[in-house]
Enzyme design. Structure first.
Site, short mmCIF file in Angstrom:
data_model
loop_
_atom_site.label_atom_id
_atom_site.label_comp_id
_atom_site.label_asym_id
_atom_site.label_seq_id
_atom_site.Cartn_x
_atom_site.Cartn_y
_atom_site.Cartn_z
CB SER A 111 72.55 37.46 -18.04
OG SER A 111 71.37 36.45 -18.64
CG ASP A 366 72.46 34.31 -15.12
OD1 ASP A 366 71.25 33.74 -14.90
OD2 ASP A 366 72.33 34.53 -16.58
#
Length: 500
Positions: A111, A366
């Site tokens: 992430s 993401d």
């Protein structure tokens, strides 16, 4: 010859909507809805205005599969079969594309660099935030000379305001990418001794950026990283900072407002910068959130937009539904979808409060997770439950469960790895399923705390490298098309705010 005639006939039918109505299927709702969808796309005109405001909404871990189960769950909660449901960002007035999420050195992304790619325009290395490709994870000596300029810094130079909201810790990877630069995403409240004088911890960087006037609004969890060790936090926990600095006191000393529960959240004004920390760690899952202790993601979105909208030059706002990711890691799909619905409500709130003429809204994720969807299931099978067979008549599933070759039913949602593995650790340290796959009932599967069956045993389920979707509306949203690298999101945002 017959094929040629058929093709010619189809060409004639396609030539005009009026002729198409003579088709035998023309009265079907599927047909008329299809025509309406095409017409809506035809009517959609590119918006080439300069964007005053940019809002990016990131549901962490909300890949195409995760989004799918949220769509069905949301629809079924509304009394639909589920598959026909449309989430707020899935209508024809939103442009869309697929996004490739890999990192410089990772097929399956983390992430931190994925969020960094969206905030700087370049892909980054695994576990780093906003550092160039020559920086090395955990090596702060490689920070100097590799710091990247963020979108927040760029728009601050345009006299715009910058803020972010997250249901995760404000020092966690995705929100931290708005304001921080670090050789390790986990340096939330301290850095190794050898890094002193080279880079500071992420929490300190946040307050530094508030003092510098770059961050105007910061809201989420993570209170423990702002309070010294041994000092009690607002809800009776304990701080983790080894340097003895109380960053909350520092922020309020700079003139910032501080909130830590719904009462103080509701008391916030638009007069000075905001630091709001609603939990020592991450905020509660939506399923576990009490209305009187933490605001919802939609509530925080509304507060952020109202605050940032005061700037006549506009703003950049990142909103993260961070706990979609955490529930996936836990293999607990029931909490995934409830946080997914809360995210959809936040998107609807952002859309309602803004004008498409001057605000570019981007909805994305993401990365995806190692989520798997079983079949063949009939329509309307509870997406949180067991797979029911396809019925011969009507639209809804039959009353018969689909069984595996082991004679046992299975859930629609599963994971390829995770805590719910059907393989159990044996006394010798090996893993096996001596009694086969566990039996599951519908009541088991639809329980809020149910952990989906998985294959590979892991304490925390992993991300996957699959593409995610991006949806957008507002100035230059039409640039989202085809399959794009994740860092292109930054370039669309940058073009939108600088286009003349």
């Amino acid at each position: 010859m017959k094929t040629t005639v058929s093709v010619s006939a189809l060409a004639l039918f396609a030539a005009t909507g009026a002729i198409a109505q003579d088709l035998p299927q023309a009265e079907s709702q599927w047909f008329t809805d299809g025509q309406s969808a095409v017409q809506a796309m035809i009517d959609r005109q590119p918006n080439t205005n300069t964007a005053k405001n940019i809002i990016v909404l990131v549901a962490d871990g909300n890949g195409v599969g995760t989004n799918y189960i949220t769509r069905l769950f949301d629809g079924q909660q509304k009394g639909m079969l589920g598959e026909e449901n449309v989430l707020p960002y899935e209508t024809p007035d939103w442009s869309s594309a697929l996004i490739k999420t890999y990192n410089i050195n990772a097929q399956t992304p983390d992430s931190a660099p994925t969020a960094g790619a969206m905030n700087t325009g370049v892909k980054q290395r695994f576990n780093l935030i906003n550092l160039g490709g020559d920086a090395i994870h955990d090596d702060c000596s490689t920070v100097d000379g590799n710091e990247l300029t963020t979108f927040g810094e760029i728009v601050t130079g345009m006299d715009k305001s910058v803020g972010f909201v997250s249901t995760a810790r404000v020092t966690h990877a995705t929100p931290a990418a708005v304001y921080s630069k670090t050789a390790n995403r986990n340096w939330e409240d301290s850095v190794p001794e050898e890094c002193d004088g080279i880079q500071t911890d992420i929490a300190t960087q946040l307050i530094d950026q508030m003092e510098a006037g770059m961050i105007d609004f910061a809201m989420g969890g993570g209170r423990r990283h702002f309070v010294p060790e041994g000092v009690e936090t607002d809800e009776g926990g304990s701080g983790r900072r080894a340097d003895g600095v109380n960053l909350i006191d520092r922020a309020t000393g700079l003139g910032a407002q501080y909130a830590w529960n719904t009462e103080t959240f509701n008391a916030l004004t638009n007069d000075s910068p905001v630091l709001a920390l609603f939990n020592d760690s991450h905020m509660e899952y939506e399923a576990d959130r009490a209305d009187d202790d933490e605001p919802s993601l939609a509530d925080m979105t509304k507060k952020a937009i109202e605050f940032l909208s005061q700037n006549e030059n506009g703003y950049y706002l990142e909103i993260e539904a961070g706990r979609v990711d955490h529930a996936n890691h836990a293999g607990n799909a029931a909490r995934v979808v409830r946080d997914g619905v809360a995210y959809a409500e936040a998107v609807a709130m952002a859309d309602e409060l803004t004008d498409d003429e001057d605000t570019l809204i981007i909805v994305t994720a993401d990365h995806e997770h190692a989520l798997a969807l079983n079949g063949y299931c009939g329509r309307g099978s509870d997406i949180m439950g067991l797979c029911y067979d396809v019925a011969q008549r009507g639209d809804k599933h039959s009353d018969d469960l689909v069984l595996g070759s082991d004679g046992k039913p299975f859930t629609i949602v599963g994971y390829l790895n995770g805590a719910g593995s059907v393989l159990v650790e044996q006394e010798d340290g090996t893993y096996a399923a001596p009694e086969g796959r566990p039996e599951i009932t519908q009541d088991d599967a639809t329980d809020l705390d149910y952990v989906q069956q998985a294959l590979v045993p892991k304490s925390s389920e992993s991300h996957s490298g699959e593409d995610v979707a991006v949806y957008a509306k507002g100035p230059w949203a039409h640039l989202f098309d085809s399959t794009l690298e994740q860092n292109v999101i930054f370039h669309v945002m940058h073009h939108a705010v600088t286009a003349k």
